[in-house]
Scaffold this motif. Structure first.
Motif, PDB file in Angstrom:
ATOM      1  N   GLN A 172       0.835  -1.203   0.000  1.00 34.34           N
ATOM      2  CA  GLN A 172       0.000   0.000   0.000  1.00 34.34           C
ATOM      3  C   GLN A 172       0.871   1.256   0.000  1.00 34.34           C
ATOM      4  OE1 GLN A 172      -2.826   0.033   3.214  1.00 34.34           O
ATOM      5  NE2 GLN A 172      -3.287   2.174   2.923  1.00 34.34           N
ATOM      6  N   ALA A 173       1.910   1.236   0.833  1.00 34.33           N
ATOM      7  CA  ALA A 173       2.791   2.407   0.927  1.00 34.33           C
ATOM      8  C   ALA A 173       3.492   2.651  -0.411  1.00 34.33           C
ATOM      9  CB  ALA A 173       3.810   2.188   2.037  1.00 34.33           C
ATOM     10  N   LEU A 174       4.001   1.589  -1.020  1.00 35.22           N
ATOM     11  CA  LEU A 174       4.707   1.737  -2.305  1.00 35.22           C
ATOM     12  C   LEU A 174       3.748   2.202  -3.399  1.00 35.22           C
ATOM     13  CD1 LEU A 174       6.776  -1.602  -2.217  1.00 35.22           C
ATOM     14  CD2 LEU A 174       7.753   0.685  -2.074  1.00 35.22           C
ATOM     15  N   LEU A 175       2.573   1.598  -3.434  1.00 35.42           N
ATOM     16  CA  LEU A 175       1.636   1.868  -4.529  1.00 35.42           C
ATOM     17  C   LEU A 175       1.121   3.307  -4.486  1.00 35.42           C
ATOM     18  CD1 LEU A 175       0.375   0.269  -6.886  1.00 35.42           C
ATOM     19  CD2 LEU A 175      -1.628  -0.065  -5.472  1.00 35.42           C
ATOM     20  N   HIS A 176       0.820   3.793  -3.297  1.00 35.39           N
ATOM     21  CA  HIS A 176       0.305   5.161  -3.203  1.00 35.39           C
ATOM     22  C   HIS A 176       1.369   6.171  -3.630  1.00 35.39           C
ATOM     23  CE1 HIS A 176      -3.783   4.954  -1.344  1.00 35.39           C
ATOM     24  NE2 HIS A 176      -3.397   3.701  -1.256  1.00 35.39           N
ATOM     25  N   VAL A 177       2.615   5.929  -3.224  1.00 37.20           N
ATOM     26  CA  VAL A 177       3.683   6.858  -3.612  1.00 37.20           C
ATOM     27  C   VAL A 177       3.883   6.828  -5.132  1.00 37.20           C
ATOM     28  CG1 VAL A 177       6.184   7.190  -3.506  1.00 37.20           C
ATOM     29  CG2 VAL A 177       4.856   6.974  -1.397  1.00 37.20           C
ATOM     30  N   LEU A 178       3.900   5.651  -5.717  1.00 39.05           N
ATOM     31  CA  LEU A 178       4.094   5.576  -7.174  1.00 39.05           C
ATOM     32  C   LEU A 178       2.923   6.203  -7.925  1.00 39.05           C
ATOM     33  CD1 LEU A 178       5.658   2.180  -8.291  1.00 39.05           C
ATOM     34  CD2 LEU A 178       6.484   4.488  -8.746  1.00 39.05           C
ATOM     35  N   HIS A 179       1.720   6.029  -7.393  1.00 43.91           N
ATOM     36  CA  HIS A 179       0.550   6.623  -8.031  1.00 43.91           C
ATOM     37  C   HIS A 179       0.702   8.146  -8.084  1.00 43.91           C
ATOM     38  CE1 HIS A 179      -4.022   7.529  -8.025  1.00 43.91           C
ATOM     39  NE2 HIS A 179      -3.642   7.254  -9.247  1.00 43.91           N
ATOM     40  N   GLU A 180       1.135   8.732  -6.969  1.00 47.82           N
ATOM     41  CA  GLU A 180       1.360  10.188  -6.945  1.00 47.82           C
ATOM     42  C   GLU A 180       2.382  10.601  -7.994  1.00 47.82           C
ATOM     43  OE1 GLU A 180       0.918  10.359  -2.078  1.00 47.82           O
ATOM     44  OE2 GLU A 180       2.841  10.849  -2.979  1.00 47.82           O
ATOM     45  N   GLN A 181       3.463   9.818  -8.072  1.00 52.09           N
ATOM     46  CA  GLN A 181       4.540  10.162  -9.008  1.00 52.09           C
ATOM     47  C   GLN A 181       4.065  10.075 -10.459  1.00 52.09           C
ATOM     48  OE1 GLN A 181       7.659  11.261  -8.108  1.00 52.09           O
ATOM     49  NE2 GLN A 181       6.843  11.257  -6.034  1.00 52.09           N
ATOM     50  N   VAL A 182       3.251   9.079 -10.745  1.00 54.62           N
ATOM     51  CA  VAL A 182       2.741   8.883 -12.095  1.00 54.62           C
ATOM     52  C   VAL A 182       1.812  10.029 -12.488  1.00 54.62           C
ATOM     53  CG1 VAL A 182       1.073   7.428 -13.336  1.00 54.62           C
ATOM     54  CG2 VAL A 182       3.067   6.389 -12.280  1.00 54.62           C
ATOM     55  N   LEU A 183       0.977  10.462 -11.539  1.00 53.70           N
ATOM     56  CA  LEU A 183       0.088  11.595 -11.824  1.00 53.70           C
ATOM     57  C   LEU A 183       0.901  12.876 -12.020  1.00 53.70           C
ATOM     58  CD1 LEU A 183      -2.892  10.991  -9.355  1.00 53.70           C
ATOM     59  CD2 LEU A 183      -2.736  10.400 -11.788  1.00 53.70           C
ATOM     60  N   LYS A 184       1.908  13.056 -11.158  1.00 49.26           N
ATOM     61  CA  LYS A 184       2.745  14.259 -11.244  1.00 49.26           C
ATOM     62  C   LYS A 184       3.486  14.310 -12.590  1.00 49.26           C
ATOM     63  CE  LYS A 184       6.914  15.949  -8.994  1.00 49.26           C
ATOM     64  NZ  LYS A 184       7.913  15.450  -8.065  1.00 49.26           N
ATOM     65  N   ALA A 185       3.903  13.141 -13.073  1.00 51.51           N
ATOM     66  CA  ALA A 185       4.655  13.099 -14.344  1.00 51.51           C
ATOM     67  C   ALA A 185       3.746  13.323 -15.551  1.00 51.51           C
ATOM     68  CB  ALA A 185       5.386  11.759 -14.467  1.00 51.51           C
ATOM     69  N   GLY A 186       2.429  13.299 -15.342  1.00 54.48           N
ATOM     70  CA  GLY A 186       1.514  13.595 -16.442  1.00 54.48           C
ATOM     71  C   GLY A 186       1.114  12.399 -17.283  1.00 54.48           C
ATOM     72  N   VAL A 187       1.231  11.196 -16.718  1.00 55.29           N
ATOM     73  CA  VAL A 187       0.808   9.991 -17.446  1.00 55.29           C
ATOM     74  C   VAL A 187      -0.720   9.987 -17.542  1.00 55.29           C
ATOM     75  CG1 VAL A 187       0.711   7.464 -17.324  1.00 55.29           C
ATOM     76  CG2 VAL A 187       2.811   8.670 -16.671  1.00 55.29           C
ATOM     77  N   ARG A 188      -1.268   9.619 -18.715  1.00 49.60           N
ATOM     78  CA  ARG A 188      -2.714   9.504 -18.856  1.00 49.60           C
ATOM     79  C   ARG A 188      -3.159   8.155 -18.267  1.00 49.60           C
ATOM     80  NH1 ARG A 188      -7.228  10.553 -22.647  1.00 49.60           N
ATOM     81  NH2 ARG A 188      -8.875   9.568 -21.428  1.00 49.60           N
ATOM     82  N   VAL A 189      -4.082   8.197 -17.327  1.00 51.96           N
ATOM     83  CA  VAL A 189      -4.550   6.940 -16.722  1.00 51.96           C
ATOM     84  C   VAL A 189      -6.017   6.712 -17.102  1.00 51.96           C
ATOM     85  CG1 VAL A 189      -4.825   5.605 -14.603  1.00 51.96           C
ATOM     86  CG2 VAL A 189      -2.957   7.254 -14.772  1.00 51.96           C
ATOM     87  N   TYR A 190      -6.280   5.618 -17.776  1.00 53.96           N
ATOM     88  CA  TYR A 190      -7.658   5.231 -18.103  1.00 53.96           C
ATOM     89  C   TYR A 190      -8.142   4.319 -16.979  1.00 53.96           C
ATOM     90  CZ  TYR A 190      -6.643   6.731 -22.942  1.00 53.96           C
ATOM     91  OH  TYR A 190      -6.304   7.445 -24.071  1.00 53.96           O
ATOM     92  N   GLU A 191      -8.879   4.888 -16.034  1.00 57.46           N
ATOM     93  CA  GLU A 191      -9.334   4.112 -14.876  1.00 57.46           C
ATOM     94  C   GLU A 191     -10.644   3.417 -15.187  1.00 57.46           C
ATOM     95  OE1 GLU A 191      -7.640   7.386 -11.771  1.00 57.46           O
ATOM     96  OE2 GLU A 191      -9.733   6.773 -11.570  1.00 57.46           O
ATOM     97  N   GLU A 192     -10.757   2.166 -14.765  1.00 56.82           N
ATOM     98  CA  GLU A 192     -11.954   1.361 -15.001  1.00 56.82           C
ATOM     99  C   GLU A 192     -12.216   1.193 -16.496  1.00 56.82           C
ATOM    100  OE1 GLU A 192     -14.771   3.260 -12.275  1.00 56.82           O
ATOM    101  OE2 GLU A 192     -14.142   1.848 -10.735  1.00 56.82           O
ATOM    102  N   TRP A 193     -11.155   0.896 -17.201  1.00 55.08           N
ATOM    103  CA  TRP A 193     -11.234   0.464 -18.589  1.00 55.08           C
ATOM    104  C   TRP A 193     -10.725  -0.979 -18.613  1.00 55.08           C
ATOM    105  CZ3 TRP A 193     -10.989   3.909 -23.368  1.00 55.08           C
ATOM    106  CH2 TRP A 193     -11.597   5.152 -23.121  1.00 55.08           C
ATOM    107  N   PHE A 194     -11.362  -1.805 -19.415  1.00 58.05           N
ATOM    108  CA  PHE A 194     -11.095  -3.255 -19.382  1.00 58.05           C
ATOM    109  C   PHE A 194     -10.557  -3.718 -20.745  1.00 58.05           C
ATOM    110  CE2 PHE A 194     -12.464  -7.683 -19.838  1.00 58.05           C
ATOM    111  CZ  PHE A 194     -12.089  -8.233 -18.624  1.00 58.05           C
ATOM    112  N   ILE A 195      -9.385  -4.368 -20.727  1.00 55.08           N
ATOM    113  CA  ILE A 195      -8.787  -4.824 -21.996  1.00 55.08           C
ATOM    114  C   ILE A 195      -9.504  -6.071 -22.502  1.00 55.08           C
ATOM    115  CG2 ILE A 195      -6.688  -5.664 -23.141  1.00 55.08           C
ATOM    116  CD1 ILE A 195      -6.173  -2.919 -22.258  1.00 55.08           C
TER     117      ILE A 195
END
Ligand SMILES: Cc1cc2nc3c(=O)[nH]c(=O)nc-3n(C[C@H](O)[C@H](O)[C@H](O)COP(=O)(O)OP(=O)(O)OC[C@H]3O[C@@H](n4cnc5c(N)ncnc54)[C@H](O)[C@@H]3O)c2cc1C
Length: 558
Positions: free
Chosen positions: A131-154
């Motif tokens: 949980q600690a690792l994932l939340h920090v990486l999530h923040e970093q990914v948002l800060k870097a400007g990555v487009r995240v398609y949430e609740e999209w299914f391949i």
């Protein structure tokens, strides 16, 4: 249609680490996830992450040796060396990004002991490291400007002229199907735990990406290697972290005996997971269990250690088993936890299909071989997630988009229409999913034999037939979870077939694959991987030699 240089499927630790590496390398990156990113299963990781830091008197070679021995010599030693050499830097860089690791008395990053390792080299955040690792990486990914398609299914991967060129995706909120075109795709879709019932895995761990990679032509490797964790809660199968034994908890049988002294006199409860799970099962089968379980005793650890380091376990045992671990031992049993096999990749994450990478639990690099050491998976996700992101983003700089059109979605749309129309007499997905899970748990668990594995394969094939007729009752478009679960079941059945076939192929016992009818390891004939490939005539099996560099196979005792 959407265009991105690099498309990453999965927002767990592997996918987010890949996204951060690719985006900071200056290309356009998107991540697709069927759940909100921080609900990925990485969030549930409890115990910690391994790294051998030289300033602690540790050495990456010792970590590598423990990993190779743990793998029962099936792990590729070149890949294991890469992972162990890069581990320290990876953990430190997560700390610099903001992960607040638990500290020791001197204020340095603390470590705890984990199974199969001669050094305490597991870094942790109490018992919620993932949980600690994932939340920090999530923040970093948002800060870097990555487009995240949430609740999209391949739904499928697009392969054009032999190269992976994107994916077909359903936006779950609207039910609309889209094509995402990409110059490289990184599969980071996690494990397949729920192919077995029960499992420690979240309900979303249904092997989607493993099946999609396989269908797109990438071979799967070591699929027979399924890890049963020694301490899962009676009945529900919820995980009780190895960190509990790392902090000093014991295993007891019905006679109050610390039985591990018979099976692993040196390492005791901290032998490798396959060894401890087999020992427990042997005790239970010999009548020294209690209601199909043995006991994990934390009482002597004391209130402070339990509150500071095992607080989640305190709650889980209370909420799911009604046990106060400060006063009573916990009934536990071996339970399905992790898939060592997956899409075969090299150390940069590349699969056999150009343009398609894989990282994390869906991949097989192979660093875990026949048995994964606890706390090596989080490490695997970060090291090989980052390497995949770096390699893919370098490659796409010289590449243009393939000529993909919206027509790529046609066969998925037809399949969905067929599922929604299937109305006469067919059953719902649930019963098929349950029978699948129970069959796998019965015949492909801690102990296996020829007859059981054959029964499992026959049953899986029967379920595949029944699956053709399943019916989706919800005909709507908005968040049609009935449809999504049905599609997931299709992926699970493909995964199950490859597991049973690979297990039948391996005519020896090694790591997690322990056959009562062939109890010995056979290095002469079986020091090799089992690959399984989808062909028009059905799954095809091929062998592949194990990469041995510095460490020759030895007898494995703990
Ligand atoms: C309870 C538990 C505790 C654990 N504890 C530890 C530990 O302490 N240390 C350790 O090293 N390992 C641990 N493990 C193992 C480790 O947590 C996992 O192997 C690892 O986190 C997997 O990460 P991942 O990034 O590969 O996948 P995940 O974190 O599972 O993420 C998969 C992603 O793929 C997405 N996805 C999947 N299918 C689709 C689809 N069809 N369409 C769109 N998106 C999709 C999901 O939405 C998700 O975002 C634990 C595992 C469990 C279950």
């Amino acid at each position: 249609m959407f265009d991105h240089d690099v498309l990453i499927i999965g927002a767990g630790l592997a996918g987010m680490r890949a996204a951060l590496a690719a985006q900071t390398n200056g290309v356009d990156v998107a991540v697709v996830s069927k759940v909100h990113p921080v609900r990925s299963h990485s969030n549930a990781a409890q115990g910690g992450i391994n790294a051998a830091l030289t300033d602690r008197g540790d050495d990456w070679r010792d970590h590598a040796y423990d990993t190779i021995k743990g793998s029962d010599y099936l792990g590729d030693q070149d890949a294991i060396s890469v992972m162990c050499q890069e581990a320290g830097q990876e953990v430190i860089s997560m700390e610099h990004m903001g992960v607040i690791f638990s500290r020791d008395d001197q204020g340095r990053l603390g470590t705890r002991a984990f199974g199969g390792q001669r050094q305490a080299r597991t870094f942790f955040v109490a018992d919620f490291t993932g949980q600690a690792l994932l939340h920090v990486l999530h923040e970093q990914v948002l800060k870097a400007g990555v487009r995240v398609y949430e609740e999209w299914f391949i739904l499928s991967l697009i392969v054009e002229e032999g190269e992976c060129a994107g994916a077909v995706v359903m936006e779950m909120r609207s039910g609309d199907v889209h094509v995402i075109r990409a110059k490289a795709v990184i599969m980071a879709s996690g494990g397949l735990g729920r192919v077995f019932e029960p499992s420690t895995n979240a309900l979303i761990c249904t092997g989607d990406g493993i099946a999609l990679g396989y269908r797109a032509g990438a071979p799967l490797m070591d699929q027979e290697m399924v890890q049963y964790h020694p301490t899962t809660l009676k009945g529900s199968g919820v995980l009780i972290t190895e960190g509990a034994r790392g902090e000093g908890a014991y295993l007891l049988n019905s006679e109050g005996d610390r039985f591990m002294k018979t099976y692993a006199p040196n390492m005791m409860e901290l032998a490798s997971r396959d060894v401890v799970s087999r020992s427990e099962q042997t005790e239970i089968d010999a009548g020294r269990g209690i209601d199909g379980c043995v006991l994990l005793d934390c009482r002597h650890l004391g209130e402070q250690v339990i509150r500071e380091k095992l607080s989640q376990i305190l709650e889980i045992a209370r909420d799911f088993a009604g046990v106060d671990i400060r006063k009573e031992p916990i009934p536990i049993q071996p339970g399905m936890h992790y898939q060592m096999g997956g899409i075969k990749t090299d150390v940069n994450g590349l699969t056999a299909v150009p343009g398609l990478y894989a990282a994390g639990e869906c991949a097989c690099v192979s660093v875990h071989g026949g048995n994964r050491l606890g706390a090596n998976s989080l490490l695997d996700t970060l090291v090989f997630g980052r390497r995949s992101g770096q390699h893919a983003s370098d490659q796409v700089k010289q590449k243009s988009f393939a000529s993909v059109t919206d027509a790529s979605a046609d066969s998925d749309l037809a399949n969905i229409r067929r599922l929604l129309k299937n109305d006469d007499g067919g059953e719902m997905f649930g019963r098929v999913r349950q029978e699948l899970g129970q069959t796998m748990d019965k015949h492909l668990a801690v102990y296996r034999n020829q007859q059981g594995m054959e029964e499992a394969l026959a049953k899986v094939r029967e379920l595949k037939e029944r699956y053709r007729q399943v019916r989706v009752q919800d005909k709507g478009k908005t968040f049609n979870t009935n449809l999504i679960f049905t599609l997931e079941l299709g992926y699970m059945l493909d995964c199950a077939e490859t597991i049973a076939m690979s297990a039948l192929e391996r005519k020896e016992s090694r790591g997690a694959h322990t056959r009562t009818d062939m109890p010995d390891r056979d290095d002469e004939n079986w020091l090799k991987h089992v690959l399984v490939k989808a062909t028009p005539d059905g799954p095809q099996i091929e062998p592949l030699p194990v990469v041995i560099t510095d460490w020759e196979p030895q007898a494995r005792v703990y």
